[in-house]
Design an enzyme around this catalytic site. Sequence first.
Site, mmCIF file in Angstrom:
data_model
loop_
_atom_site.group_PDB
_atom_site.id
_atom_site.type_symbol
_atom_site.label_atom_id
_atom_site.label_comp_id
_atom_site.label_asym_id
_atom_site.label_seq_id
_atom_site.Cartn_x
_atom_site.Cartn_y
_atom_site.Cartn_z
ATOM 1 N N ASP A 1 0.852 -1.244 -0.069
ATOM 2 C CA ASP A 1 -0.038 0.027 0.086
ATOM 3 C C ASP A 1 1.019 1.244 -0.007
ATOM 4 O O ASP A 1 0.566 2.265 -0.696
ATOM 5 C CB ASP A 1 -0.880 -0.080 1.212
ATOM 6 C CG ASP A 1 -2.209 0.978 1.044
ATOM 7 O OD1 ASP A 1 -2.241 1.521 0.317
ATOM 8 O OD2 ASP A 1 -2.841 0.490 2.156
ATOM 9 N N CYS B 1 0.502 11.021 2.555
ATOM 10 C CA CYS B 1 0.734 12.193 3.472
ATOM 11 C C CYS B 1 -0.606 12.214 4.243
ATOM 12 O O CYS B 1 -1.555 12.537 3.740
ATOM 13 C CB CYS B 1 1.031 13.450 2.449
ATOM 14 S SG CYS B 1 0.877 14.978 3.613
ATOM 15 N N ASN C 1 -2.330 5.902 5.539
ATOM 16 C CA ASN C 1 -2.359 4.629 6.458
ATOM 17 C C ASN C 1 -1.890 5.114 7.888
ATOM 18 O O ASN C 1 -1.030 6.065 8.156
ATOM 19 C CB ASN C 1 -1.461 3.671 6.053
ATOM 20 C CG ASN C 1 -1.969 2.948 5.018
ATOM 21 O OD1 ASN C 1 -2.977 2.376 4.902
ATOM 22 N ND2 ASN C 1 -1.544 2.731 3.663
ATOM 23 N N HIS D 1 -8.670 -1.960 8.651
ATOM 24 C CA HIS D 1 -7.597 -1.073 7.900
ATOM 25 C C HIS D 1 -8.054 0.253 8.083
ATOM 26 O O HIS D 1 -9.063 0.772 7.500
ATOM 27 C CB HIS D 1 -7.848 -1.682 6.625
ATOM 28 C CG HIS D 1 -6.627 -0.709 5.554
ATOM 29 N ND1 HIS D 1 -5.463 -1.478 5.210
ATOM 30 C CD2 HIS D 1 -6.963 0.366 4.911
ATOM 31 C CE1 HIS D 1 -4.987 -0.560 4.365
ATOM 32 N NE2 HIS D 1 -5.661 0.461 4.290
ATOM 33 N N HIS E 1 -7.435 4.442 8.105
ATOM 34 C CA HIS E 1 -6.513 5.647 7.829
ATOM 35 C C HIS E 1 -6.473 6.804 8.605
ATOM 36 O O HIS E 1 -7.286 7.072 9.557
ATOM 37 C CB HIS E 1 -6.985 6.145 6.503
ATOM 38 C CG HIS E 1 -6.791 5.347 5.186
ATOM 39 N ND1 HIS E 1 -6.678 5.532 3.819
ATOM 40 C CD2 HIS E 1 -5.971 3.874 5.475
ATOM 41 C CE1 HIS E 1 -6.334 4.489 3.220
ATOM 42 N NE2 HIS E 1 -5.953 3.569 3.871
#
Lengths: 319, 319
Positions: free
Chosen positions: B20, B248, B257, B215, B217
């Site tokens: 990723d 970023c 992430n 998952h 962010h």
Amino acid sequence: MSSMNVKTPDILVSEVGPRDGLQSISQAMPTDAKLRWIAALAGAGLREIEVGSFVSPKLLPQMADAAEVVAGAIKISDLTVLALVPNLKGAERAIAAGVHKLTMPVSASRQHSLANIGKTPEEAIAEVAKVRTLVDTLPQDQRPALEVGISTAFGCTMEGPVPEDRVIEMAELLAKAGADSVGLSDTTGYANPAQVKRLFKRLFAGIGAKAGGAHLHNTRGQGLANVVAALDAGVTTFDSSQGGLGGCPYAPGATGNIVTEDLVFLLESMGLSTGIDIDRLIAARAIIQAALPGEPLYGHVPDAGLPKGFVPAALRSDA
Amino acid sequence: MSSMNVKTPDILVSEVGPRDGLQSISQAMPTDAKLRWIAALAGAGLREIEVGSFVSPKLLPQMADAAEVVAGAIKISDLTVLALVPNLKGAERAIAAGVHKLTMPVSASRQHSLANIGKTPEEAIAEVAKVRTLVDTLPQDQRPALEVGISTAFGCTMEGPVPEDRVIEMAELLAKAGADSVGLSDTTGYANPAQVKRLFKRLFAGIGAKAGGAHLHNTRGQGLANVVAALDAGVTTFDSSQGGLGGCPYAPGATGNIVTEDLVFLLESMGLSTGIDIDRLIAARAIIQAALPGEPLYGHVPDAGLPKGFVPAALRSDA
């Protein structure tokens, strides 16, 4: 609030930028810019702002205009004007200026206390009692509220871990000494969510309605994670600083306050109302940028923007 | 693990940086640097790493060496080697390369699904069923695990809010289609802790033991706050990217992430063991910095350092 129909927001976000943020940077913000910034924050819905610190101007020249800032800020309606006072002398000056609320830092770490204010924790607690006595000499309707924040409550850069029993014992002594509320501060950015939840639960058990808010830092990126844990424990007041001003979250030893914009987004997106309009809050950054050229401002939400279809808590059917 | 006495860590941190992270930046990391990085991460205690993506090299030239990377990574002991496959063809290539685990993204948002993989969500679910059939043609001891991550599970930049019922219904269809586990991805950085806790609880209720990881962010600074909520719901697997590579956190639309270093610190400081040595993890950043000069790496803990007196979860008496 002007209307009787407006529900009190669920969470009080107490802005510390004009004090904690500005005292941590070398540039001094002009008094009129401070007052425009404070007015813009109040206009965005902030209900409590720590506007300055009554310390020696030799130590913190950025705070030399504290009395003037207080005098201007108390003219803003629906705003609780807070000032930090390190001791009785500071309290006298803050009261003369007309603050609504005093906040005194008392450190749970002996080494930090001596290094920071030149007093042992016991002496700092005795100073709180003196300020209580001073406040009680005032006519009832002129008495400011007296808040204490226990600094290094989650660990100390000098002593390392701070025993939780000591923190709770101090909170009990401070409540007895006359503090109206006692909050916990993660001065060093050492706190983790499990510890935050445990310690605030113990604080509520120890001093009940006198349990105060959470002052959390983002030094190790854990600031908002710790907010979630504090919410779980029942905390309803959170300190934060617009743009994370004065604390580079990447620099060890820096203030690293959690960012007001990101905190308000967290709360509102969870369905917890703050009374704060995020767009107007973000717009207030322009005043800082104009008054303190080149000073870095932090925050993810101001850069990423609000999600598509975002609805503030007060307008949501599930909140 | 070599010793029978070593307790299984409480939480599985699944590193997605080599896939990723690397696919989101324009520079390509040389194959030998990828393998040195993966080995360093495994040496620090990471037990699962997503090492590449079997997509068209025309689309993602940074992933053109995926088969070579898998071939090298599967030689590392005690490491689960994961690869992303968008479709049956990718799965065939990944299986030929010898992966231990396949991961397929399926979007809960119709618009995102069409834009991202040119398939409707229904077609994407059908593709998972085809991969299941392929996997089942293999001898039992050669079958990779088949994981699905539901992307845009917490909101979509095109559609806005995504109905929770739709996400849970998709998870149930994916489990029926043959996924071994179904996780939820906050592809857009829209998630909030209340939503994360609610949706993962429903996922556990809906598909039980097939409920997969989170998952998350950090696009809006809420990444670790959402981890705390997911932990509360019972999630024990978290994706993250070393140094937040490739995303970023300040740029809208970027991957963003959560940072492995900050995640591991959060978990270990809460008393949840990960099996990961934070100092060795941080040391692995040097490999990225040498192989991708000038590429920014994020993370608060690498800059601020560990707290004085910090003790990892496995060595604590209260953990």
